[in-house]
Design a protein around this motif. Structure first.
Motif, PDB file in Angstrom:
ATOM      1  N   GLN A 147       0.616  -1.240   0.049  1.00  0.00           N
ATOM      2  CA  GLN A 147      -0.120  -0.034  -0.285  1.00  0.00           C
ATOM      3  C   GLN A 147       1.043   1.022  -0.254  1.00  0.00           C
ATOM      4  O   GLN A 147       1.454   1.468   0.873  1.00  0.00           O
ATOM      5  N   ILE A 148       0.789   2.160  -1.155  1.00  0.00           N
ATOM      6  CA  ILE A 148       1.451   3.305  -1.647  1.00  0.00           C
ATOM      7  C   ILE A 148       0.428   4.529  -1.254  1.00  0.00           C
ATOM      8  O   ILE A 148      -0.461   4.559  -1.811  1.00  0.00           O
ATOM      9  N   ASP A 149       0.779   5.083  -0.166  1.00  0.00           N
ATOM     10  CA  ASP A 149      -0.561   6.712  -0.324  1.00  0.00           C
ATOM     11  C   ASP A 149      -0.162   7.337  -0.861  1.00  0.00           C
ATOM     12  O   ASP A 149       1.274   8.143  -0.801  1.00  0.00           O
ATOM     13  N   LEU A 150      -1.209   8.285  -1.849  1.00  0.00           N
ATOM     14  CA  LEU A 150      -0.539   9.318  -2.101  1.00  0.00           C
ATOM     15  C   LEU A 150      -2.107   9.579  -2.612  1.00  0.00           C
ATOM     16  O   LEU A 150      -2.556   9.377  -3.453  1.00  0.00           O
ATOM     17  N   GLN A 151      -2.355  10.898  -1.751  1.00  0.00           N
ATOM     18  CA  GLN A 151      -3.559  11.685  -2.059  1.00  0.00           C
ATOM     19  C   GLN A 151      -4.284  12.357  -2.956  1.00  0.00           C
ATOM     20  O   GLN A 151      -2.998  12.739  -4.041  1.00  0.00           O
ATOM     21  N   GLU A 152      -5.327  11.771  -3.391  1.00  0.00           N
ATOM     22  CA  GLU A 152      -6.324  11.454  -5.210  1.00  0.00           C
ATOM     23  C   GLU A 152      -5.754  14.136  -4.910  1.00  0.00           C
ATOM     24  O   GLU A 152      -5.902  14.765  -3.303  1.00  0.00           O
ATOM     25  N   ARG A 186      -5.129   1.701  -7.848  1.00  0.00           N
ATOM     26  CA  ARG A 186      -5.335   2.663  -7.576  1.00  0.00           C
ATOM     27  C   ARG A 186      -6.434   2.163  -7.265  1.00  0.00           C
ATOM     28  O   ARG A 186      -7.720   1.581  -7.935  1.00  0.00           O
ATOM     29  N   GLU A 187      -7.101   2.977  -5.941  1.00  0.00           N
ATOM     30  CA  GLU A 187      -7.979   3.041  -5.181  1.00  0.00           C
ATOM     31  C   GLU A 187      -8.202   4.057  -4.417  1.00  0.00           C
ATOM     32  O   GLU A 187      -7.719   4.647  -3.310  1.00  0.00           O
ATOM     33  N   GLY A 188      -8.996   4.989  -4.593  1.00  0.00           N
ATOM     34  CA  GLY A 188      -8.577   6.589  -3.925  1.00  0.00           C
ATOM     35  C   GLY A 188      -7.046   6.995  -3.784  1.00  0.00           C
ATOM     36  O   GLY A 188      -6.650   7.345  -4.608  1.00  0.00           O
ATOM     37  N   ASN A 189      -7.319   7.428  -2.588  1.00  0.00           N
ATOM     38  CA  ASN A 189      -5.645   7.716  -2.017  1.00  0.00           C
ATOM     39  C   ASN A 189      -4.639   7.055  -1.995  1.00  0.00           C
ATOM     40  O   ASN A 189      -3.160   6.709  -1.586  1.00  0.00           O
ATOM     41  N   VAL A 190      -5.013   5.563  -2.209  1.00  0.00           N
ATOM     42  CA  VAL A 190      -4.009   4.356  -2.327  1.00  0.00           C
ATOM     43  C   VAL A 190      -3.699   4.393  -3.704  1.00  0.00           C
ATOM     44  O   VAL A 190      -4.807   3.387  -4.412  1.00  0.00           O
ATOM     45  N   TYR A 191      -2.592   3.176  -3.452  1.00  0.00           N
ATOM     46  CA  TYR A 191      -2.366   3.120  -4.809  1.00  0.00           C
ATOM     47  C   TYR A 191      -1.221   0.936  -4.157  1.00  0.00           C
ATOM     48  O   TYR A 191      -0.921   1.194  -3.398  1.00  0.00           O
ATOM     49  N   TRP A 192      -1.784   0.330  -5.095  1.00  0.00           N
ATOM     50  CA  TRP A 192      -1.523  -0.868  -5.188  1.00  0.00           C
ATOM     51  C   TRP A 192      -0.431  -1.617  -5.397  1.00  0.00           C
ATOM     52  O   TRP A 192      -0.732  -1.187  -6.639  1.00  0.00           O
ATOM     53  N   VAL A 193       0.230  -1.955  -5.060  1.00  0.00           N
ATOM     54  CA  VAL A 193       1.947  -1.934  -5.751  1.00  0.00           C
ATOM     55  C   VAL A 193       2.396  -3.849  -5.928  1.00  0.00           C
ATOM     56  O   VAL A 193       2.178  -3.713  -4.809  1.00  0.00           O
ATOM     57  N   GLU A 194       2.553  -3.987  -6.564  1.00  0.00           N
ATOM     58  CA  GLU A 194       2.061  -5.473  -6.926  1.00  0.00           C
ATOM     59  C   GLU A 194       3.690  -5.965  -6.436  1.00  0.00           C
ATOM     60  O   GLU A 194       4.494  -5.548  -7.542  1.00  0.00           O
ATOM     61  N   PHE A 195       4.298  -6.434  -5.690  1.00  0.00           N
ATOM     62  CA  PHE A 195       5.785  -7.328  -5.264  1.00  0.00           C
ATOM     63  C   PHE A 195       5.601  -7.952  -5.678  1.00  0.00           C
ATOM     64  O   PHE A 195       7.470  -8.455  -5.902  1.00  0.00           O
ATOM     65  N   ARG A 196       4.705  -8.832  -5.108  1.00  0.00           N
ATOM     66  CA  ARG A 196       4.847 -10.603  -5.278  1.00  0.00           C
ATOM     67  C   ARG A 196       3.811 -10.996  -5.919  1.00  0.00           C
ATOM     68  O   ARG A 196       2.582 -10.533  -5.442  1.00  0.00           O
ATOM     69  N   LYS A 197       3.700 -11.604  -6.869  1.00  0.00           N
ATOM     70  CA  LYS A 197       1.960 -11.672  -7.346  1.00  0.00           C
ATOM     71  C   LYS A 197       1.630 -13.382  -6.563  1.00  0.00           C
ATOM     72  O   LYS A 197       2.926 -14.410  -6.420  1.00  0.00           O
ATOM     73  N   PRO A 198       0.491 -13.480  -6.927  1.00  0.00           N
ATOM     74  CA  PRO A 198       0.226 -14.023  -5.824  1.00  0.00           C
ATOM     75  C   PRO A 198       0.389 -15.792  -6.540  1.00  0.00           C
ATOM     76  O   PRO A 198       0.666 -15.667  -7.837  1.00  0.00           O
ATOM     77  N   GLY A 199       1.117 -16.629  -5.585  1.00  0.00           N
ATOM     78  CA  GLY A 199       1.164 -18.514  -6.124  1.00  0.00           C
ATOM     79  C   GLY A 199       2.215 -18.185  -7.021  1.00  0.00           C
ATOM     80  O   GLY A 199       2.165 -19.171  -7.430  1.00  0.00           O
ATOM     81  N   VAL A 200       3.117 -17.246  -7.074  1.00  0.00           N
ATOM     82  CA  VAL A 200       4.324 -17.141  -8.093  1.00  0.00           C
ATOM     83  C   VAL A 200       5.033 -16.920  -6.576  1.00  0.00           C
ATOM     84  O   VAL A 200       5.726 -16.506  -6.435  1.00  0.00           O
ATOM     85  N   LYS A 201       6.939 -18.352  -7.002  1.00  0.00           N
ATOM     86  CA  LYS A 201       7.664 -18.346  -5.937  1.00  0.00           C
ATOM     87  C   LYS A 201       8.799 -17.084  -6.490  1.00  0.00           C
ATOM     88  O   LYS A 201       9.210 -17.181  -7.766  1.00  0.00           O
ATOM     89  N   TYR A 202       9.294 -16.095  -5.578  1.00  0.00           N
ATOM     90  CA  TYR A 202      10.186 -15.657  -5.159  1.00  0.00           C
ATOM     91  C   TYR A 202      11.758 -15.922  -5.897  1.00  0.00           C
ATOM     92  O   TYR A 202      11.367 -16.117  -4.461  1.00  0.00           O
ATOM     93  N   LYS A 203      12.917 -14.983  -6.020  1.00  0.00           N
ATOM     94  CA  LYS A 203      14.168 -15.259  -5.665  1.00  0.00           C
ATOM     95  C   LYS A 203      14.131 -14.151  -4.761  1.00  0.00           C
ATOM     96  O   LYS A 203      15.852 -13.787  -4.229  1.00  0.00           O
ATOM     97  N   ILE A 204      13.195 -13.673  -4.430  1.00  0.00           N
ATOM     98  CA  ILE A 204      13.347 -12.345  -3.420  1.00  0.00           C
ATOM     99  C   ILE A 204      14.041 -12.594  -2.303  1.00  0.00           C
ATOM    100  O   ILE A 204      12.823 -13.173  -1.458  1.00  0.00           O
ATOM    101  N   LYS A 205      14.613 -12.544  -1.531  1.00  0.00           N
ATOM    102  CA  LYS A 205      15.183 -13.110   0.334  1.00  0.00           C
ATOM    103  C   LYS A 205      14.752 -11.781   1.174  1.00  0.00           C
ATOM    104  O   LYS A 205      15.070 -10.317   0.219  1.00  0.00           O
ATOM    105  N   PRO A 206      14.509 -11.997   2.585  1.00  0.00           N
ATOM    106  CA  PRO A 206      14.573 -11.025   3.051  1.00  0.00           C
ATOM    107  C   PRO A 206      15.422 -10.359   3.765  1.00  0.00           C
ATOM    108  O   PRO A 206      16.717 -10.801   3.051  1.00  0.00           O
TER     109      PRO A 206
END
Length: 216
Positions: A71-76, A94-114
């Motif tokens: 959730q990245i906040d940026l007001q209209e 976008r959803e109003g004053n919020v942007y939903w940014v897909e960092f990891r796709k659901p169900g997809v395994k990523y090599k991004i380590k914590p």
């Protein structure tokens, strides 16, 4: 025996406040704020004095512990142009004053380590103009006594997301601070809150305390 009966809220004419989804997104530590801890903001901004618009970018350094839809906040009416991670644009919605940014796709395994990660958020738009700053805040576009452009920002109440994209939640301030770079014409001086870190022609760099007033 005496029985006391207190009038209900309805009888007193008091209406119960109903919180909308935008209120919940803004005020709660929801799913889009879980899985990433903000470490630092590096913000660059360039105001347009004629059009009363701004454009810029915010490099967000964060500790990733499994972030998914961020959730990245940026007001209209401000707009996010793109969100870049490792040279690639992330999907956003976008959803109003919020942007939903897909960092990891659901169900997809990523090599991004914590661990520490960086995304850069590019933005532009016409920020809300203050009606009665600082109580009803926003950007203030005025001229000084000599007719020169003078700008200030009052966002303590509205939140920083009134003009730049961030995680606008007091429970997650940037642990390693923030920097602000302001680009203005060479006929003007840019001043931000914090400690001056350096100057180039038309540009001011500084470390700032987020959430306070900034004057340009």
């Amino acid at each position: 025996m005496t029985i006391s009966v207190l009038p209900s809220q309805a009888q007193l004419g008091i209406s119960k406040k109903v919180f909308a989804r935008q209120d919940t997104l803004r005020g709660s530590n929801g799913v889009g704020r879980i899985g990433w801890d903000v470490l630092r903001y590096d913000i660059s901004v360039k105001p347009d004095f004629v059009l009363k618009t701004i454009k810029g970018e915010n490099k967000i350094t964060f500790y990733d512990s499994g972030a998914k839809s961020m959730q990245i906040d940026l007001q209209e009416p401000m707009l996010i142009d793109s969100v870049v991670f490792n040279g690639k644009q992330l999907l956003k919605k976008r959803e109003g004053n919020v942007y939903w940014v897909e960092f990891r796709k659901p169900g997809v395994k990523y090599k991004i380590k914590p661990g520490p990660q960086e995304i850069t958020v590019y933005f532009h738009g016409t920020p809300k103009a203050a009606k009665n700053a600082p109580w009803d805040g926003g950007w203030i576009w005025r001229n000084d006594e000599k007719g020169r452009d003078w700008i200030s920002v009052a966002c303590q109440g509205l939140g920083a997301s009134v003009w730049y994209p961030c995680k606008d939640y007091q429970g997650d301030e940037p642990d390693k601070g923030a920097s602000l770079a302001i680009t203005v014409p060479d006929t003007l001086v840019a001043v931000g809150n914090g400690r001056l870190a350096g100057e180039k022609k038309w540009r001011w760099y500084g470390y700032l305390d987020l959430g306070s007033e900034e004057s340009y």
